[in-house]
Structures are given as structure tokens and as C-alpha cells.
Design an enzyme around this catalytic site. Structure first.
Site, PDB file in Angstrom:
ATOM      1  N   HIS A  82      -9.472  -2.021   2.146  1.00 59.21           N
ATOM      2  CA  HIS A  82      -8.784  -2.448   0.155  1.00 59.21           C
ATOM      3  C   HIS A  82      -7.778  -3.924   0.265  1.00 59.21           C
ATOM      4  CE1 HIS A  82      -7.290   1.036   1.877  1.00 59.21           C
ATOM      5  NE2 HIS A  82      -6.637   0.680   0.470  1.00 59.21           N
TER       6      HIS A  82
ATOM      7  N   HIS B  19     -11.218   2.824   4.289  1.00 57.01           N
ATOM      8  CA  HIS B  19     -12.280   1.841   3.965  1.00 57.01           C
ATOM      9  C   HIS B  19     -10.934   0.486   3.296  1.00 57.01           C
ATOM     10  CE1 HIS B  19     -15.791   1.325   1.328  1.00 57.01           C
ATOM     11  NE2 HIS B  19     -15.046  -0.134   1.132  1.00 57.01           N
TER      12      HIS B  19
HETATM   13  P1  DGP Z   1      -3.959   2.277   1.326  1.00 57.29           P
HETATM   14  O1  DGP Z   1      -2.115   2.973   2.216  1.00 57.29           O
HETATM   15  O2  DGP Z   1      -3.455   0.685   1.550  1.00 57.29           O
HETATM   16  O3  DGP Z   1      -4.817   2.683   2.248  1.00 57.29           O
HETATM   17  O4  DGP Z   1      -3.297   3.175   0.290  1.00 57.29           O
HETATM   18  C1  DGP Z   1      -4.354   3.514  -0.812  1.00 57.29           C
HETATM   19  C2  DGP Z   1      -4.266   3.698  -2.343  1.00 57.29           C
HETATM   20  O5  DGP Z   1      -5.372   4.737  -2.603  1.00 57.29           O
HETATM   21  C3  DGP Z   1      -3.442   4.237  -2.561  1.00 57.29           C
HETATM   22  O6  DGP Z   1      -2.563   3.318  -2.865  1.00 57.29           O
HETATM   23  C4  DGP Z   1      -3.366   5.681  -2.986  1.00 57.29           C
HETATM   24  C5  DGP Z   1      -4.840   5.676  -4.161  1.00 57.29           C
HETATM   25  N1  DGP Z   1      -5.911   6.254  -3.332  1.00 57.29           N
HETATM   26  C6  DGP Z   1      -6.028   7.920  -3.342  1.00 57.29           C
HETATM   27  N2  DGP Z   1      -7.023   7.809  -3.199  1.00 57.29           N
HETATM   28  C7  DGP Z   1      -7.430   8.077  -4.618  1.00 57.29           C
HETATM   29  C8  DGP Z   1      -8.222   7.970  -5.274  1.00 57.29           C
HETATM   30  O7  DGP Z   1      -9.174   9.065  -5.002  1.00 57.29           O
HETATM   31  N3  DGP Z   1      -8.622   7.321  -6.530  1.00 57.29           N
HETATM   32  C9  DGP Z   1      -8.135   6.165  -6.848  1.00 57.29           C
HETATM   33  N4  DGP Z   1      -7.792   5.608  -7.890  1.00 57.29           N
HETATM   34  N5  DGP Z   1      -7.125   5.575  -5.537  1.00 57.29           N
HETATM   35  C10 DGP Z   1      -6.895   6.365  -4.706  1.00 57.29           C
END
Ligand code: DGP
Length: 113
Positions: free
Chosen positions: A99, A97
Site C-alpha cells: 500500500h 498487502h
Molecule cells: P503500514 O505501517 O505501512 O503497514 O501501514 C498500515 C496502515 O494501515 C496504518 O497506517 C493503519 C492502517 N490500517 C490498519 N488496519 C486498517 C483498517 O482496517 N482500515 C483502515 N482504513 N486502515 C487500516
């Protein structure tokens, strides 16, 4: 979208520590911070990755970039920050998704890869 962690954060079914929200986007602290300040800025609309940006949805991406300076200011990032988007497997995108990582609060490493 079913089984999308960030869609669940958007709808509140998974808790998060939000720092900003409006009708189009939400920003919340990353669960695994890689800098003293590490926030994720996501559209409420499910867009899988940067490859999926087109004329029909690019306005939300523009909106994200108009709000990032405001979010950065509220987080105290007066000395600057880095915005990162990972796309696809070579880009190490783990959540499908789109971000934007907003990182700061220290002098960041000059190398990005
Ligand atoms: P990417 O590797 O660019 O897809 O980064 C995904 C990020 O999302 C990673 O730094 C950890 C974060 N993340 C994964 N699951 C969750 C969650 O449930 N809550 C939050 N706040 N962050 C999450």
C-alpha cells in the site's frame, strides 16, 4: 488472500471510507491518520510488499502512480503531498498487502526517518 485486512477491504467484508476505486486499485482513508489527509492506495491484487514487485505485477504499481495525482486533486492537495511505502520489518510495514500512503493537507515534516 485469507486473513489479509486489505484484501477484506477490497472485497467489502471490512468497511472502509473509499475515495477512489477502479478495476485494479482502491483508495481509502487510513484508520489511524498521521496527517490531515491520509489515504491508502492499494492494488486489488494481493502483493505482499515492495520486495514482491516484478515484471508480472509492476503494471498495477504503475497504474497506482498514474492515479495518485487524480486522487490527490479530489482530496484538495493542491500544494503537494507525500507518498510513502513501508516495506518489511525495518520499514515498519504492519499490513502485509502493499500500500502507498498518500499524506498531505499541511506542511509535512522535512525529515522522513
Ligand atoms: P503500514 O505501517 O505501512 O503497514 O501501514 C498500515 C496502515 O494501515 C496504518 O497506517 C493503519 C492502517 N490500517 C490498519 N488496519 C486498517 C483498517 O482496517 N482500515 C483502515 N482504513 N486502515 C487500516
Amino acid at each position: 488472500m485469507d486473513n489479509c485486512i486489505f484484501c477484506k477491504i477490497v472485497d467489502g467484508s471490512i468497511p472502509s471510507k473509499k475515495v477512489y476505486e477502479d478495476e485494479m486499485i482502491v483508495a481509502f482513508y487510513d484508520l489511524e491518520p498521521q496527517a490531515p489527509v491520509h489515504v491508502l492506495v492499494v492494488p486489488k491484487q494481493h502483493i505482499s510488499c515492495a520486495d514482491e514487485i516484478d515484471e508480472s505485477n509492476s503494471s498495477v504499481v504503475a497504474h497506482i502512480f498514474t492515479k495518485i495525482p487524480q486522487i490527490a486533486k479530489t482530496l484538495g492537495l493542491e500544494n503537494g503531498y507525500r507518498i510513502v511505502n513501508n516495506c518489511g520489518s525495518d520499514g515498519c510495514q504492519s499490513v502485509k498487502h502493499i500500500h502507498f500512503h498518500l499524506l498531505g493537507g499541511t506542511q509535512l515534516n522535512g525529515r522522513m526517518a
